[in-house]
Design a protein around this motif. Structure first.
Motif, PDB file in Angstrom:
ATOM      1  N   GLU A  23      10.620  85.364  13.257  1.00 27.36           N
ATOM      2  CA  GLU A  23      10.850  86.800  13.113  1.00 27.36           C
ATOM      3  C   GLU A  23      11.057  87.449  14.488  1.00 27.36           C
ATOM      4  O   GLU A  23      11.906  88.304  14.653  1.00 27.36           O
ATOM      5  CB  GLU A  23       9.663  87.490  12.411  1.00 27.36           C
ATOM      6  CG  GLU A  23       9.490  87.134  10.945  1.00 27.36           C
ATOM      7  CD  GLU A  23      10.479  87.834  10.019  1.00 27.36           C
ATOM      8  OE1 GLU A  23      11.395  88.520  10.508  1.00 27.36           O
ATOM      9  OE2 GLU A  23      10.333  87.678   8.791  1.00 27.36           O
ATOM     10  N   ARG A  26      14.350  85.830  16.654  1.00 30.37           N
ATOM     11  CA  ARG A  26      15.672  86.043  16.067  1.00 30.37           C
ATOM     12  C   ARG A  26      16.095  87.495  16.094  1.00 30.37           C
ATOM     13  O   ARG A  26      17.206  87.826  15.734  1.00 30.37           O
ATOM     14  CB  ARG A  26      15.679  85.565  14.617  1.00 30.37           C
ATOM     15  CG  ARG A  26      15.782  84.069  14.518  1.00 30.37           C
ATOM     16  CD  ARG A  26      15.852  83.669  13.074  1.00 30.37           C
ATOM     17  NE  ARG A  26      15.688  82.243  12.933  1.00 30.37           N
ATOM     18  CZ  ARG A  26      15.580  81.644  11.754  1.00 30.37           C
ATOM     19  NH1 ARG A  26      15.636  82.361  10.657  1.00 30.37           N
ATOM     20  NH2 ARG A  26      15.430  80.341  11.693  1.00 30.37           N
ATOM     21  N   ASP A  90       8.186  98.863   5.154  1.00 31.18           N
ATOM     22  CA  ASP A  90       9.266  98.278   4.346  1.00 31.18           C
ATOM     23  C   ASP A  90       8.748  97.384   3.207  1.00 31.18           C
ATOM     24  O   ASP A  90       9.537  96.801   2.468  1.00 31.18           O
ATOM     25  CB  ASP A  90      10.283  97.532   5.227  1.00 31.18           C
ATOM     26  CG  ASP A  90       9.796  96.170   5.699  1.00 31.18           C
ATOM     27  OD1 ASP A  90       8.772  95.676   5.202  1.00 31.18           O
ATOM     28  OD2 ASP A  90      10.463  95.582   6.574  1.00 31.18           O
ATOM     29  N   THR A  92       6.821  94.611   3.334  1.00 26.29           N
ATOM     30  CA  THR A  92       6.502  93.208   3.622  1.00 26.29           C
ATOM     31  C   THR A  92       5.006  92.934   3.434  1.00 26.29           C
ATOM     32  O   THR A  92       4.611  91.950   2.795  1.00 26.29           O
ATOM     33  CB  THR A  92       6.898  92.861   5.080  1.00 26.29           C
ATOM     34  OG1 THR A  92       8.283  93.123   5.239  1.00 26.29           O
ATOM     35  CG2 THR A  92       6.605  91.406   5.400  1.00 26.29           C
ATOM     36  N   SER A  95       3.884  93.060  -0.231  1.00 29.01           N
ATOM     37  CA  SER A  95       4.332  91.861  -0.933  1.00 29.01           C
ATOM     38  C   SER A  95       3.430  90.671  -0.598  1.00 29.01           C
ATOM     39  O   SER A  95       3.019  89.918  -1.485  1.00 29.01           O
ATOM     40  CB  SER A  95       5.786  91.580  -0.535  1.00 29.01           C
ATOM     41  OG  SER A  95       6.227  90.391  -1.100  1.00 29.01           O
TER      42      SER A  95
ATOM     43  N   ALA B 101      10.470  92.993  -1.378  1.00 24.76           N
ATOM     44  CA  ALA B 101       9.598  92.156  -0.558  1.00 24.76           C
ATOM     45  C   ALA B 101       9.764  92.405   0.934  1.00 24.76           C
ATOM     46  O   ALA B 101       9.251  91.658   1.746  1.00 24.76           O
ATOM     47  CB  ALA B 101       9.855  90.678  -0.866  1.00 24.76           C
ATOM     48  N   GLY B 102      10.473  93.474   1.313  1.00 18.38           N
ATOM     49  CA  GLY B 102      10.560  93.805   2.726  1.00 18.38           C
ATOM     50  C   GLY B 102      11.722  93.148   3.452  1.00 18.38           C
ATOM     51  O   GLY B 102      12.445  92.343   2.880  1.00 18.38           O
ATOM     52  N   ASP B 103      11.840  93.502   4.729  1.00 12.86           N
ATOM     53  CA  ASP B 103      12.952  93.058   5.545  1.00 12.86           C
ATOM     54  C   ASP B 103      12.551  91.808   6.314  1.00 12.86           C
ATOM     55  O   ASP B 103      11.381  91.609   6.572  1.00 12.86           O
ATOM     56  CB  ASP B 103      13.283  94.169   6.543  1.00 12.86           C
ATOM     57  CG  ASP B 103      14.777  94.340   6.674  1.00 12.86           C
ATOM     58  OD1 ASP B 103      15.522  93.508   6.117  1.00 12.86           O
ATOM     59  OD2 ASP B 103      15.200  95.291   7.342  1.00 12.86           O
ATOM     60  N   SER B 104      13.522  90.968   6.653  1.00 12.53           N
ATOM     61  CA  SER B 104      13.153  89.764   7.384  1.00 12.53           C
ATOM     62  C   SER B 104      14.322  89.194   8.160  1.00 12.53           C
ATOM     63  O   SER B 104      15.477  89.429   7.840  1.00 12.53           O
ATOM     64  CB  SER B 104      12.642  88.705   6.405  1.00 12.53           C
ATOM     65  OG  SER B 104      12.341  87.528   7.093  1.00 12.53           O
ATOM     66  N   GLN B 105      13.990  88.456   9.209  1.00 14.09           N
ATOM     67  CA  GLN B 105      14.996  87.718   9.976  1.00 14.09           C
ATOM     68  C   GLN B 105      15.176  86.313   9.418  1.00 14.09           C
ATOM     69  O   GLN B 105      16.022  85.561   9.893  1.00 14.09           O
ATOM     70  CB  GLN B 105      14.552  87.601  11.442  1.00 14.09           C
ATOM     71  CG  GLN B 105      14.336  88.919  12.139  1.00 14.09           C
ATOM     72  CD  GLN B 105      15.630  89.663  12.335  1.00 14.09           C
ATOM     73  OE1 GLN B 105      16.676  89.065  12.497  1.00 14.09           O
ATOM     74  NE2 GLN B 105      15.571  90.985  12.297  1.00 14.09           N
ATOM     75  N   LEU B 106      14.351  85.932   8.458  1.00 13.16           N
ATOM     76  CA  LEU B 106      14.411  84.568   7.931  1.00 13.16           C
ATOM     77  C   LEU B 106      15.532  84.437   6.910  1.00 13.16           C
ATOM     78  O   LEU B 106      15.946  85.413   6.292  1.00 13.16           O
ATOM     79  CB  LEU B 106      13.068  84.205   7.278  1.00 13.16           C
ATOM     80  CG  LEU B 106      12.044  83.544   8.206  1.00 13.16           C
ATOM     81  CD1 LEU B 106      11.697  84.445   9.368  1.00 13.16           C
ATOM     82  CD2 LEU B 106      10.792  83.179   7.442  1.00 13.16           C
ATOM     83  N   ARG B 141      20.598  85.384   6.006  1.00 10.96           N
ATOM     84  CA  ARG B 141      19.408  86.163   6.304  1.00 10.96           C
ATOM     85  C   ARG B 141      19.233  87.224   5.230  1.00 10.96           C
ATOM     86  O   ARG B 141      20.204  87.793   4.741  1.00 10.96           O
ATOM     87  CB  ARG B 141      19.553  86.859   7.653  1.00 10.96           C
ATOM     88  CG  ARG B 141      19.806  85.863   8.763  1.00 10.96           C
ATOM     89  CD  ARG B 141      18.791  85.983   9.859  1.00 10.96           C
ATOM     90  NE  ARG B 141      19.072  84.992  10.892  1.00 10.96           N
ATOM     91  CZ  ARG B 141      19.106  85.278  12.184  1.00 10.96           C
ATOM     92  NH1 ARG B 141      18.869  86.500  12.598  1.00 10.96           N
ATOM     93  NH2 ARG B 141      19.351  84.344  13.065  1.00 10.96           N
TER      94      ARG B 141
END
Lengths: 268, 295
Positions: A23, A26, A90, A92, A95, B101-106, B141
């Motif tokens: 995270e 990147r 957001d 995360t 969740s 489920a939110g934001d992610s770089q994955l 992504r």
């Protein structure tokens, strides 16, 4: 009915560590902001300012302690406050809270992230310092001081960052709140200019906060002992550095435990 | 309504139910969001919770998921009080939040693999991608997905832990009609695998297509619980027969539309002009039940 066993804590900690590293590294903005900013600061200020602080110490040598302080504060306080606030707003965090992931795994992942970013920043800064300005690296027992001061400072700032993240509604507002606070604290703590040039009353204000003690501990690592005379107490006060940073760790931990939330305030 | 399995206030909790709720109350300040809710959801059932915005759907679901504290009543989800649910309990649940489920770089695959590693007996991430139709986007992504793809990722994250009970809070908001049909097929295949589901939705056709039973929430209370075809007495409601006679539109309400049409047919030499027979739609009974638009 015998349900299969939940995965071990080590396994979940490992997953979280990998997630947090990806995270961070990147996301271009966070890498530039956290890693490159102190390096640019070192290059820019090192090129412009040229004092002689006595005992044959030039500005870049003095500034190493300051810019590493800024790097550690960026990797811990600012990074935690901004990204955890973002993850809260957001969804995360909410969740994750609905999964069997233990809460401790989330924080373990963050600790690994802070350590990795802080070490990368420090290595980068030392490299630039040696190659561009020919600074003297610490020697012997100074490395040990370097290690414990950095770890204790990073721990205090990480805990404070997590606590501060709860006060901010979004990652953006956290950034707007924490960045100026960090910059002001760094300024009055002798990060960007010699601490003895900071007015006395501001020195007293700075002495309440952990940044000043982190910077002072790191100065003891990078500066010859002759310059300890320029410190307000006339010495590096390493015992007090440990005491104050340790106290901030305790306070930060208490604040985290009391205030941490997995979802936005209005959804209780 | 006993035939529909709806508990009465004061009944004991049903130990065999996937979800058992008695007298649930939740307040926000002086506003009562949920006001004495009684509900049992059987294992293996798909239950749809309908209701206008502000009726208490999300509040109810989030109390069941363990996100919110209740102010009154008793709740058991898979036999456990959600206010005390630990890791083992959470491992039996799948939760698809309204907020996602939110934001992610994955990447999609990395997100699923990470999520799977929190569970005791997860599904294979590759199979889950196949199931939700995201195989082609496995390497993308999260943030580059379209709205519908993101929602399918939310569902994938919700089911990768092989939940016995799946919560779906407005899962198809923002889907185009085709994506919704695909999603319905996914839900049916999960039901065939024995997953119990609690679905909240704004779409009445979705509830009708998927749910074994629907419950209508209005002003914090369950107005009714029934199988979709019987909601609001739909199955036995009078039919409306309409036709054209002497140049005018005529309508009649009747409990025996077949006999009525037979008589009508006898009065006309050929086709009955503009003949139509209709029963109230789910939407008609729903709107009547919730008392018109939002308060």
């Amino acid at each position: 009915m015998s349900a299969p066993a939940l995965p071990s804590l080590t396994r979940v900690y490992g997953t979280r560590a990998r997630v947090e590293l990806r995270e961070f590294f990147r996301q271009r903005e966070s890498v530039v902001f956290t890693l490159a900013f102190p390096v640019l600061l070192l290059l820019a200020l090192g090129a412009v300012l040229d004092y002689d602080l006595g005992a044959g110490v030039g500005f870049p040598q003095y500034f190493m302690a300051g810019v590493i302080t800024a790097g550690i504060v960026g990797a811990s306080l600012q990074n935690m406050a901004i990204h955890i606030a973002g993850e809260r707003s957001d969804g995360t965090l909410k969740s994750l809270a609905g999964t069997p992931m233990p809460a401790s795994a989330y924080f373990a992942g963050k600790v690994v992230q802070v350590l990795a970013v802080a070490v990368a920043t420090i290595v980068l800064l030392l490299g630039v310092g040696v190659l561009v300005y020919g600074i003297d690296l610490p020697s012997g027992g100074d490395w040990l001081t370097f290690a414990w001061v950095s770890v204790l400072g990073a721990a205090a700032c990480t805990l404070l960052g997590i606590a501060v993240s709860t006060l901010c509604r979004t990652g953006r507002s956290a950034s707007a709140t924490v960045t100026p606070i960090a910059l002001v604290l760094e300024f009055v703590s002798g990060v960007f200019l010699p601490f003895d040039q900071v007015p006395g009353w501001l020195q007293d204000v700075a002495a309440v906060f952990p940044v000043k003690w982190l910077a002072q501990g790191l100065r003891s690592v990078f500066l010859p002992d002759a310059l300890a005379a320029q410190e307000p107490a006339g010495s590096w006060e390493l015992g007090r550095v440990a005491l104050v940073l340790g106290a901030w760790c305790v306070l930060g931990l208490v604040l985290c435990v009391l205030t941490f939330r997995w979802q936005d305030r209005d959804t209780r | 309504m006993v035939a529909d399995g709806r508990p009465r206030p004061g009944d004991p909790l049903d130990p065999d139910a996937a979800i058992s709720v008695r007298g649930l109350v939740k307040r926000y300040g002086d506003r009562t969001a949920v006001d004495g809710l009684d509900l049992d959801i059987r294992r293996g059932e798909i239950f749809a919770l309908l209701g206008p915005n502000g009726a208490g759907k999300t509040t109810t679901v989030e109390v069941l998921e363990g996100y919110r504290r209740r102010d009154g009543g008793e709740v058991r989800v898979l036999g456990v009080d959600p206010a005390r649910g630990g890791r083992r309990w959470k491992a039996e649940l799948g939760i698809v939040l309204q907020s996602g489920a939110g934001d992610s770089q994955l990447s999609v695959r990395e997100l699923l693999e990470a999520r799977a590693s929190y569970y005791a007996d997860p599904r294979d991430p590759g199979e889950v991608l196949e199931l939700v139709g995201l195989t082609e986007r496995a390497g993308a992504r999260g943030r580059t997905l379209s709205g519908g793809q993101r929602r399918r990722l939310d569902v994938a994250l919700g089911i990768v832990g092989r939940p016995r009970l799946l919560f779906l809070d407005e899962p198809t908001t923002g889907f185009d009609p085709e994506a919704r049909r695909q999603f319905w097929a996914l839900i049916r295949s999960l039901r065939d695998l024995g997953t119990t589901m609690l679905l909240t939705t704004h779409y009445l056709d979705e509830a009708e297509a998927l749910a074994d039973r629907v419950g209508v929430l209005a002003r914090g209370q369950l107005a009714e619980v029934a199988v979709p075809t019987a909601l609001g007495g739909r199955g036995s409601a009078p039919a409306v027969v309409s036709w054209t006679e002497d140049g005018a539109r005529r309508t009649a309400e009747t409990a025996t539309p077949t006999a009525f049409v037979r008589d009508l047919a006898a009065r006309f030499p050929g086709e009955v002009p503009d003949l139509a027979v209709s029963r109230p739609t789910l939407e008609d009974v729903y709107l009547k039940m919730i008392g018109g638009p939002d308060e």
